[in-house]
Design an enzyme around this catalytic site. Structure first.
Site, PDB file in Angstrom:
ATOM      1  N   SER A  82       0.489  -1.145   0.208  1.00  0.00           N
ATOM      2  CA  SER A  82       0.293  -0.207   0.238  1.00  0.00           C
ATOM      3  C   SER A  82       0.837   1.411  -0.047  1.00  0.00           C
ATOM      4  CB  SER A  82      -1.092  -0.553   1.010  1.00  0.00           C
ATOM      5  OG  SER A  82      -1.901   0.540   0.961  1.00  0.00           O
ATOM      6  N   ASP A  87      10.813   4.953  -9.429  1.00  0.00           N
ATOM      7  CA  ASP A  87      10.404   6.399 -10.846  1.00  0.00           C
ATOM      8  C   ASP A  87      11.575   6.871 -10.857  1.00  0.00           C
ATOM      9  OD1 ASP A  87       8.337   3.792 -11.327  1.00  0.00           O
ATOM     10  OD2 ASP A  87       7.030   4.846 -11.806  1.00  0.00           O
ATOM     11  N   LYS A  97      -0.523  -4.100  -3.219  1.00  0.00           N
ATOM     12  CA  LYS A  97      -2.265  -2.906  -3.033  1.00  0.00           C
ATOM     13  C   LYS A  97      -1.928  -1.544  -3.557  1.00  0.00           C
ATOM     14  CE  LYS A  97      -4.994  -2.062   0.076  1.00  0.00           C
ATOM     15  NZ  LYS A  97      -5.611  -0.750  -0.009  1.00  0.00           N
TER      16      LYS A  97
END
Length: 301
Positions: free
Chosen positions: A216, A227, A241
């Protein structure tokens, strides 16, 4: 994302290989109570009164004694199951109170640390190890304090089940100068790009430790830093999740938590069901040593 930084990251990964989870609340109007008048047809009963009428009728006619509160809870849990939302759940009043206290940093943590609750900061000669057990209120600020003055950081998110999205964003921001952290796509609103809260340290070398228990909000941090090419991830694939839940509070203090949106990493990666793959695969037993090797590569690149 600059090419030079990509090269540095790639060199660190090669060196390593050679060397070896918004708590907003919506309120609802209290349900009306009472029984239908005798002889009233089913079609004439107010829909708002059907559940209460059913509870009273079942409790009165049941063979043995049955709690009306338990019947209401059972009905609410059945409603939640009907949604087909794997993350939806019903919280009885005390359980919801305990849950909100936990998110506020006032309750028990999943993996308590001796130094400072949900965040542990250990400083070595040339390395700061920051372990985050769960993203409760105030965690992001404590991570930022731990990063300050560090020459290299090992951010340990293993076993972190998530928590408050805002704290995850603040944590990622501690390593970024500006730009996107995560995109939130709400059920009833256009996608929102959530950016760095305030400039952090964009230069300190960072390795993030992850595993199957990283979920999460913790995946938001790991995915964002990967990224943005700000960190090398070491460990095993994360849980997967990528949804956001929000509780609908009920008049008796209970709540129904529902999925209200999804989030994506800056490169558009949807975490739900896929998680984040580490740059350097490592077993639990040697993950920290691999991370140290990566950090040496980053520091020397």
């Amino acid at each position: 994302m600059s090419t030079p930084r990509r090269s540095v990251r790639g060199a660190a990964v090669v060196a390593a290989l050679l060397g070896a989870y918004t708590l907003g609340a919506m309120s609802v109007e209290p349900a009306r109570t009472g029984s239908a008048e005798p002889g009233a047809s089913p079609g004439g009963a107010s829909p708002d009164r059907v559940l209460d009428d059913a509870v009273e009728a079942i409790a009165a006619a049941a063979e043995g004694p049955v709690s009306r509160d338990r019947l209401r809870e059972a009905a609410l849990m059945a409603m939640v199951r009907e949604l087909g939302d794997p993350w939806a759940r019903y919280y009885p009043p005390q359980e919801f109170a305990d849950f909100t206290a936990w998110l506020a940093g006032e309750g028990k943590t999943v993996r308590p640390e001796p130094e400072s609750g949900d965040v542990s900061v250990e400083r070595e000669d040339d390395l700061t190890v920051i372990r985050v057990a769960v993203f409760t209120r105030g965690v992001g600020e404590r991570v930022r304090e731990g990063v300050a003055g560090s020459s290299a950081v090992m951010l340990d998110l293993r076993g972190n089940p998530g928590g408050l999205l805002a704290e995850a964003v603040e944590t990622a921001s501690a390593f970024l100068a500006d730009g996107p952290v995560v995109t939130y796509d709400g059920n009833d609103a256009p996608p929102e790009v959530i950016t760095v809260t305030s400039p952090g340290d964009p230069r300190v070398p960072v390795v993030v430790l992850v595993d199957q228990g990283t979920a999460s909000a913790a995946e938001v941090v790991a995915g964002s830093l990967r990224d943005r090419d700000r960190a090398v991830l070491v460990g095993s694939p994360t849980f997967g999740k990528g949804t956001v839940q929000e509780p609908v509070r009920l008049p008796d203090g209970s709540a129904v938590e529902l999925t209200v949106g999804r989030y994506e990493t800056p490169d558009g990666h949807n975490l739900e069901g896929t998680g984040v793959e580490p740059d350097v695969a490592a077993e639990e037993s040697d993950a920290e040593e691999r991370a140290r090797t990566v950090l040496r590569g980053l520091a020397g690149a």
